[in-house]
Design a protein around this motif. Structure first.
Motif, mmCIF file in Angstrom:
data_model
loop_
_atom_site.group_PDB
_atom_site.id
_atom_site.type_symbol
_atom_site.label_atom_id
_atom_site.label_comp_id
_atom_site.label_asym_id
_atom_site.label_seq_id
_atom_site.Cartn_x
_atom_site.Cartn_y
_atom_site.Cartn_z
ATOM 1 N N ALA A 36 0.832 -1.203 0.000
ATOM 2 C CA ALA A 36 0.000 0.000 0.000
ATOM 3 C C ALA A 36 0.862 1.248 0.000
ATOM 4 O O ALA A 36 0.499 2.258 -0.585
ATOM 5 C CB ALA A 36 -0.927 0.004 1.212
ATOM 6 N N LEU A 37 2.014 1.152 0.631
ATOM 7 C CA LEU A 37 2.893 2.315 0.710
ATOM 8 C C LEU A 37 3.412 2.724 -0.668
ATOM 9 O O LEU A 37 3.567 3.909 -0.963
ATOM 10 C CB LEU A 37 4.060 2.009 1.640
ATOM 11 N N ALA A 60 4.470 4.322 9.115
ATOM 12 C CA ALA A 60 3.195 4.321 9.840
ATOM 13 C C ALA A 60 2.526 5.686 9.779
ATOM 14 O O ALA A 60 1.310 5.787 9.592
ATOM 15 C CB ALA A 60 3.425 3.908 11.291
ATOM 16 N N LEU A 61 3.306 6.740 9.911
ATOM 17 C CA LEU A 61 2.728 8.082 9.841
ATOM 18 C C LEU A 61 2.161 8.376 8.459
ATOM 19 O O LEU A 61 1.089 8.974 8.331
ATOM 20 C CB LEU A 61 3.775 9.127 10.224
ATOM 21 N N VAL A 62 2.870 7.959 7.413
ATOM 22 C CA VAL A 62 2.367 8.167 6.052
ATOM 23 C C VAL A 62 1.077 7.387 5.844
ATOM 24 O O VAL A 62 0.106 7.908 5.279
ATOM 25 C CB VAL A 62 3.438 7.752 5.015
ATOM 26 N N LEU A 63 1.044 6.154 6.302
ATOM 27 C CA LEU A 63 -0.152 5.340 6.123
ATOM 28 C C LEU A 63 -1.336 5.896 6.907
ATOM 29 O O LEU A 63 -2.470 5.854 6.438
ATOM 30 C CB LEU A 63 0.109 3.896 6.546
ATOM 31 N N LEU A 64 -1.091 6.420 8.087
ATOM 32 C CA LEU A 64 -2.188 6.959 8.884
ATOM 33 C C LEU A 64 -2.734 8.273 8.340
ATOM 34 O O LEU A 64 -3.884 8.611 8.575
ATOM 35 C CB LEU A 64 -1.738 7.140 10.335
ATOM 36 N N ARG A 95 -6.811 6.549 1.946
ATOM 37 C CA ARG A 95 -6.774 5.542 0.884
ATOM 38 C C ARG A 95 -5.795 4.419 1.243
ATOM 39 O O ARG A 95 -6.042 3.246 0.952
ATOM 40 C CB ARG A 95 -6.361 6.204 -0.420
ATOM 41 N N ALA A 96 -4.705 4.759 1.915
ATOM 42 C CA ALA A 96 -3.716 3.750 2.305
ATOM 43 C C ALA A 96 -4.278 2.787 3.333
ATOM 44 O O ALA A 96 -3.982 1.597 3.312
ATOM 45 C CB ALA A 96 -2.473 4.427 2.861
ATOM 46 N N VAL A 97 -5.098 3.301 4.210
ATOM 47 C CA VAL A 97 -5.720 2.434 5.218
ATOM 48 C C VAL A 97 -6.624 1.417 4.532
ATOM 49 O O VAL A 97 -6.641 0.240 4.885
ATOM 50 C CB VAL A 97 -6.485 3.279 6.254
#
Length: 100
Positions: free
Chosen positions: A2-3, A68-72, A76-78
């Motif tokens: 996802a990243l 983790a910060l980018v995903l949060l 859409r990443a979640v």
């Protein structure tokens, strides 16, 4: 996975590609030259293996924190990561997923 699909994550991927090979080399060295023989690593001109391990650990920790910060911060990443809110809201779903 996802990243990699998010915009602006190229620095994280670059950092990962820069951190991976030295980590693999250090792990291989750790398997070949076990501790207790008081060997000093010859990587980086004889730098102590403790220092190399500390730098690698700090690098991996920073990479995971940044990821983790980018995903949060990207909804859409979640969704791409497959996270669902259901198990945390519904107690029945929590039990079904926890005890198989």
């Amino acid at each position: 996975a996802a990243l990699l699909q998010l915009p602006g994550t190229f620095p994280l991927v670059l950092f990962l590609s820069a951190l991976g090979p030295p980590s693999c080399v250090r792990l291989l060295e750790w398997f070949l030259y076990t501790s207790g023989r008081s060997n000093v690593s010859q990587l980086l001109g004889g730098t102590s293996h403790h220092h190399i391990d500390n730098v690698l650990f700090l690098g991996w920790s920073l990479l995971f924190l940044a990821s983790a910060l980018v995903l949060l911060h990207h909804p859409r990443a979640v969704r791409l990561a497959g996270w669902r809110q259901e198990p945390f809201v519904d107690a029945g779903a929590w039990c079904r997923l926890s005890f198989r």
